[in-house]
Design a protein around this motif. Structure first.
Motif, PDB file in Angstrom:
ATOM      1  N   ALA A 116       0.818  -1.175  -0.169  1.00  0.00           N
ATOM      2  CA  ALA A 116      -0.120   0.020  -0.088  1.00  0.00           C
ATOM      3  C   ALA A 116       0.825   1.487  -0.018  1.00  0.00           C
ATOM      4  CB  ALA A 116      -0.882  -0.111   1.292  1.00  0.00           C
ATOM      5  N   ASN A 117       1.882   1.260   0.672  1.00  0.00           N
ATOM      6  CA  ASN A 117       2.703   2.562   0.828  1.00  0.00           C
ATOM      7  C   ASN A 117       3.437   2.692  -0.596  1.00  0.00           C
ATOM      8  OD1 ASN A 117       4.211   2.300   4.099  1.00  0.00           O
ATOM      9  ND2 ASN A 117       2.288   2.780   3.592  1.00  0.00           N
ATOM     10  N   ARG A 118       3.560   1.713  -1.345  1.00  0.00           N
ATOM     11  CA  ARG A 118       4.323   1.872  -2.723  1.00  0.00           C
ATOM     12  C   ARG A 118       3.270   2.670  -3.585  1.00  0.00           C
ATOM     13  NH1 ARG A 118       7.100  -4.049  -3.420  1.00  0.00           N
ATOM     14  NH2 ARG A 118       9.234  -3.325  -2.447  1.00  0.00           N
ATOM     15  N   GLN A 119       1.936   2.314  -3.343  1.00  0.00           N
ATOM     16  CA  GLN A 119       0.883   3.035  -3.982  1.00  0.00           C
ATOM     17  C   GLN A 119       0.464   4.433  -3.197  1.00  0.00           C
ATOM     18  OE1 GLN A 119      -2.219   0.638  -5.846  1.00  0.00           O
ATOM     19  NE2 GLN A 119      -0.805  -1.201  -5.821  1.00  0.00           N
ATOM     20  N   GLY A 120       1.219   4.884  -2.327  1.00  0.00           N
ATOM     21  CA  GLY A 120       0.846   6.279  -1.899  1.00  0.00           C
ATOM     22  C   GLY A 120      -0.238   6.328  -0.691  1.00  0.00           C
ATOM     23  N   PHE A 121      -0.573   5.063  -0.191  1.00  0.00           N
ATOM     24  CA  PHE A 121      -1.535   4.939   1.027  1.00  0.00           C
ATOM     25  C   PHE A 121      -0.833   4.991   2.334  1.00  0.00           C
ATOM     26  CE2 PHE A 121      -3.900   2.965  -2.453  1.00  0.00           C
ATOM     27  CZ  PHE A 121      -5.399   3.375  -2.232  1.00  0.00           C
ATOM     28  N   ALA A 122      -1.400   5.489   3.182  1.00  0.00           N
ATOM     29  CA  ALA A 122      -0.924   5.305   4.645  1.00  0.00           C
ATOM     30  C   ALA A 122      -1.667   4.025   5.233  1.00  0.00           C
ATOM     31  CB  ALA A 122      -1.119   6.601   5.362  1.00  0.00           C
ATOM     32  N   VAL A 160     -16.275   6.378   4.552  1.00  0.00           N
ATOM     33  CA  VAL A 160     -15.711   5.285   4.231  1.00  0.00           C
ATOM     34  C   VAL A 160     -15.577   5.436   2.434  1.00  0.00           C
ATOM     35  CG1 VAL A 160     -15.404   3.092   3.957  1.00  0.00           C
ATOM     36  CG2 VAL A 160     -16.060   3.840   5.831  1.00  0.00           C
ATOM     37  N   ARG A 161     -14.520   5.641   1.728  1.00  0.00           N
ATOM     38  CA  ARG A 161     -14.554   5.497   0.347  1.00  0.00           C
ATOM     39  C   ARG A 161     -14.671   4.231  -0.127  1.00  0.00           C
ATOM     40  NH1 ARG A 161     -12.094   9.807  -2.218  1.00  0.00           N
ATOM     41  NH2 ARG A 161     -12.557  11.813  -0.988  1.00  0.00           N
ATOM     42  N   ALA A 162     -14.160   2.943   0.413  1.00  0.00           N
ATOM     43  CA  ALA A 162     -14.510   1.521   0.050  1.00  0.00           C
ATOM     44  C   ALA A 162     -14.020   0.577   1.219  1.00  0.00           C
ATOM     45  CB  ALA A 162     -13.534   1.442  -0.946  1.00  0.00           C
ATOM     46  N   ILE A 166      -7.262  -5.935  -3.285  1.00  0.00           N
ATOM     47  CA  ILE A 166      -7.928  -4.912  -2.411  1.00  0.00           C
ATOM     48  C   ILE A 166      -7.188  -3.496  -2.939  1.00  0.00           C
ATOM     49  CG2 ILE A 166      -7.704  -3.776  -0.002  1.00  0.00           C
ATOM     50  CD1 ILE A 166      -7.538  -6.612   0.907  1.00  0.00           C
ATOM     51  N   LEU A 167      -6.150  -3.332  -3.334  1.00  0.00           N
ATOM     52  CA  LEU A 167      -5.423  -1.954  -3.597  1.00  0.00           C
ATOM     53  C   LEU A 167      -6.230  -2.008  -5.013  1.00  0.00           C
ATOM     54  CD1 LEU A 167      -2.055  -2.488  -2.448  1.00  0.00           C
ATOM     55  CD2 LEU A 167      -3.753  -0.925  -1.263  1.00  0.00           C
ATOM     56  N   ARG A 168      -6.260  -2.612  -5.827  1.00  0.00           N
ATOM     57  CA  ARG A 168      -7.003  -2.647  -7.152  1.00  0.00           C
ATOM     58  C   ARG A 168      -8.157  -2.104  -7.134  1.00  0.00           C
ATOM     59  NH1 ARG A 168      -6.317  -7.822 -10.236  1.00  0.00           N
ATOM     60  NH2 ARG A 168      -4.061  -6.857 -10.730  1.00  0.00           N
ATOM     61  N   PHE A 169      -8.945  -2.534  -6.151  1.00  0.00           N
ATOM     62  CA  PHE A 169     -10.345  -2.290  -5.944  1.00  0.00           C
ATOM     63  C   PHE A 169     -10.303  -0.689  -5.320  1.00  0.00           C
ATOM     64  CE2 PHE A 169     -14.541  -1.933  -3.701  1.00  0.00           C
ATOM     65  CZ  PHE A 169     -15.309  -2.287  -4.679  1.00  0.00           C
ATOM     66  N   PHE A 170      -9.731  -0.470  -4.406  1.00  0.00           N
ATOM     67  CA  PHE A 170      -9.627   0.618  -3.667  1.00  0.00           C
ATOM     68  C   PHE A 170      -9.289   1.819  -4.778  1.00  0.00           C
ATOM     69  CE2 PHE A 170      -8.725  -0.686   1.022  1.00  0.00           C
ATOM     70  CZ  PHE A 170      -9.715  -1.197   1.031  1.00  0.00           C
ATOM     71  N   ALA A 171      -8.479   1.592  -5.790  1.00  0.00           N
ATOM     72  CA  ALA A 171      -8.011   2.494  -6.755  1.00  0.00           C
ATOM     73  C   ALA A 171      -9.317   2.898  -7.848  1.00  0.00           C
ATOM     74  CB  ALA A 171      -6.710   1.659  -7.597  1.00  0.00           C
ATOM     75  N   LEU A 172     -10.306   1.904  -7.581  1.00  0.00           N
ATOM     76  CA  LEU A 172     -11.300   2.366  -8.473  1.00  0.00           C
ATOM     77  C   LEU A 172     -12.381   3.257  -7.992  1.00  0.00           C
ATOM     78  CD1 LEU A 172     -12.385  -1.338  -9.711  1.00  0.00           C
ATOM     79  CD2 LEU A 172     -11.268   0.345 -11.081  1.00  0.00           C
ATOM     80  N   VAL A 208     -17.415  -0.415 -11.138  1.00  0.00           N
ATOM     81  CA  VAL A 208     -17.538  -1.537 -10.116  1.00  0.00           C
ATOM     82  C   VAL A 208     -17.768  -1.182  -8.911  1.00  0.00           C
ATOM     83  CG1 VAL A 208     -16.726  -3.796  -9.225  1.00  0.00           C
ATOM     84  CG2 VAL A 208     -16.443  -3.239 -11.700  1.00  0.00           C
ATOM     85  N   VAL A 209     -18.720  -1.305  -8.193  1.00  0.00           N
ATOM     86  CA  VAL A 209     -19.125  -0.776  -6.922  1.00  0.00           C
ATOM     87  C   VAL A 209     -19.189  -1.981  -5.939  1.00  0.00           C
ATOM     88  CG1 VAL A 209     -20.254   1.321  -7.677  1.00  0.00           C
ATOM     89  CG2 VAL A 209     -21.595  -0.561  -7.323  1.00  0.00           C
ATOM     90  N   VAL A 210     -19.593  -3.031  -6.091  1.00  0.00           N
ATOM     91  CA  VAL A 210     -19.442  -4.350  -5.615  1.00  0.00           C
ATOM     92  C   VAL A 210     -18.767  -5.344  -6.160  1.00  0.00           C
ATOM     93  CG1 VAL A 210     -20.821  -5.893  -3.986  1.00  0.00           C
ATOM     94  CG2 VAL A 210     -21.598  -3.511  -4.228  1.00  0.00           C
ATOM     95  N   ARG A 211     -17.843  -5.733  -5.646  1.00  0.00           N
ATOM     96  CA  ARG A 211     -17.076  -7.008  -6.142  1.00  0.00           C
ATOM     97  C   ARG A 211     -17.017  -8.443  -5.310  1.00  0.00           C
ATOM     98  NH1 ARG A 211     -11.746  -5.719  -9.109  1.00  0.00           N
ATOM     99  NH2 ARG A 211     -13.238  -5.682 -10.964  1.00  0.00           N
ATOM    100  N   LEU A 212     -17.489  -9.478  -5.623  1.00  0.00           N
ATOM    101  CA  LEU A 212     -17.645 -10.702  -4.813  1.00  0.00           C
ATOM    102  C   LEU A 212     -16.252 -11.641  -5.276  1.00  0.00           C
ATOM    103  CD1 LEU A 212     -18.244 -12.890  -2.839  1.00  0.00           C
ATOM    104  CD2 LEU A 212     -20.215 -13.686  -4.390  1.00  0.00           C
ATOM    105  N   MET A 213     -15.243 -12.060  -4.487  1.00  0.00           N
ATOM    106  CA  MET A 213     -14.516 -13.102  -5.241  1.00  0.00           C
ATOM    107  C   MET A 213     -14.509 -14.200  -4.511  1.00  0.00           C
ATOM    108  SD  MET A 213     -11.293 -10.327  -5.728  1.00  0.00           S
ATOM    109  CE  MET A 213     -10.610 -11.340  -7.254  1.00  0.00           C
ATOM    110  N   THR A 214     -15.356 -15.192  -5.009  1.00  0.00           N
ATOM    111  CA  THR A 214     -15.523 -16.495  -4.377  1.00  0.00           C
ATOM    112  C   THR A 214     -14.411 -17.597  -4.323  1.00  0.00           C
ATOM    113  OG1 THR A 214     -17.869 -16.094  -4.633  1.00  0.00           O
ATOM    114  CG2 THR A 214     -17.172 -18.363  -4.183  1.00  0.00           C
ATOM    115  N   VAL A 215     -13.603 -17.802  -3.693  1.00  0.00           N
ATOM    116  CA  VAL A 215     -12.781 -18.776  -3.802  1.00  0.00           C
ATOM    117  C   VAL A 215     -12.932 -20.128  -3.671  1.00  0.00           C
ATOM    118  CG1 VAL A 215     -10.143 -19.310  -2.885  1.00  0.00           C
ATOM    119  CG2 VAL A 215     -10.752 -17.267  -2.619  1.00  0.00           C
TER     120      VAL A 215
END
Length: 288
Positions: A66-72, A150-152, A280-286, A244-251
């Motif tokens: 996350a730090n690499r993408q600028g998040f604290a 909350v943004r996401a 998670i970081l990919r979804f937050f970026a959206l 995309v506002v809701v994503r389900l990843m079923t393992v």
């Protein structure tokens, strides 16, 4: 020469600084800051039941990515009996000491956000939540009750109590959960290996709860099955106006773990198909 160039590139990548521990009365949080902390978006990452900030930061590896993408990234501490490091969150119907004592964890997380913004200059209006297991329950519960804050939100292997929590506004949500989870069953109910007697909500009910405030959504799905590890991932996206506002990843065949994280004792159901931090970081970026 190519090997030297690759090594040099890796050395030049920004890495997570050492964590700074902040005491808030009897509780605390650990925070990892990116190279530019001022105005950085903030992720609250909530450990699972029986965990703690150090354990979750180490097991997930989220801070560095996350730090690499600028998040604290702040790792707040749940609560336990005095002197204990086995900490839990009061997610309503779970778990442990925090739920039994009715700890105000909603208030504590709000305090962490405000303190991090004041103390480190991060952007308290750009807040994202994630968590594992009991931490996922807490993250989803906070987001459901405070959508404007909350943004996401991204929950892994934990389902909030949908019988008592209505999502009170639009908040983008990512849900990652294994169908073979023995602790928080995918279909809901009591887990065969659960450490509590909680009657957990189903994954489907959590997805429905976060979809509801958005109204009509378009749906699409795809399958990820690249590794011979006994698992596959079904990605179901629900979109509004192309976003995309809701994503389900079923393992499929997935157990109770953080995909890509460290859990040496888990021999079955540990998927290699996805990495939770990346997803998670990919979804937050959206959801800027």
């Amino acid at each position: 020469m190519r090997r030297f160039a690759l090594l040099l590139a890796l050395l030049l990548l920004p890495i997570a600084a050492a964590a700074e521990t902040v005491r808030l009365g009897e509780r605390w949080y650990e925070i990892y800051l990116p190279a530019r902390a001022s105005g950085a978006p903030l992720i609250l990452a909530l450990h699972g039941g029986g965990g703690d900030p150090d354990q979750f930061a180490s097991a997930s590896g989220l801070a560095r990515a996350a730090n690499r993408q600028g998040f604290a990234v702040a790792f707040p501490a749940g609560t336990g009996r005095r002197g204990e490091r086995l900490l839990t969150w009061n997610g309503g119907y779970c778990c442990g000491y925090a739920a039994r004592q009715g700890i105000d964890d909603i208030g504590f997380l709000e305090q962490v956000i405000a303190d991090a913004a004041t103390r480190f200059g991060v952007d308290g209006s750009r807040v994202y939540l994630t968590g594992m297991s009991n931490g996922s329950i807490m993250a989803e519960t906070f987001a459901a009750r405070n959508p404007a804050r909350v943004r996401a939100v991204a929950g892994v292997a934990g389902t909030m109590d949908t019988s008592r929590n209505r999502v009170q506004g639009r908040v983008p949500a990512l849900v990652i959960h294994g169908t073979a989870d023995p602790m928080v069953p995918y279909e809901g109910g009591q887990g065969d290996s659960s450490l509590t007697r909680t009657d957990f909500s189903s994954v489907a009910s959590v997805v429905r709860a976060f979809k509801a405030p958005w109204g009509a959504l378009s749906e699409s799905s795809r399958r990820i099955d690249r590794r011979d590890d006994g698992t596959a991932v079904i990605v179901t996206d629900y979109s509004k106006a192309g976003r995309v506002v809701v994503r389900l990843m079923t393992v499929e065949g997935g157990a109770h773990h953080w995909p890509g994280g460290r859990k040496a004792r888990l021999t079955e159901g540990k998927t290699q198909e996805i990495d939770a931090n990346t997803e998670i970081l990919r979804f937050f970026a959206l959801q800027p």
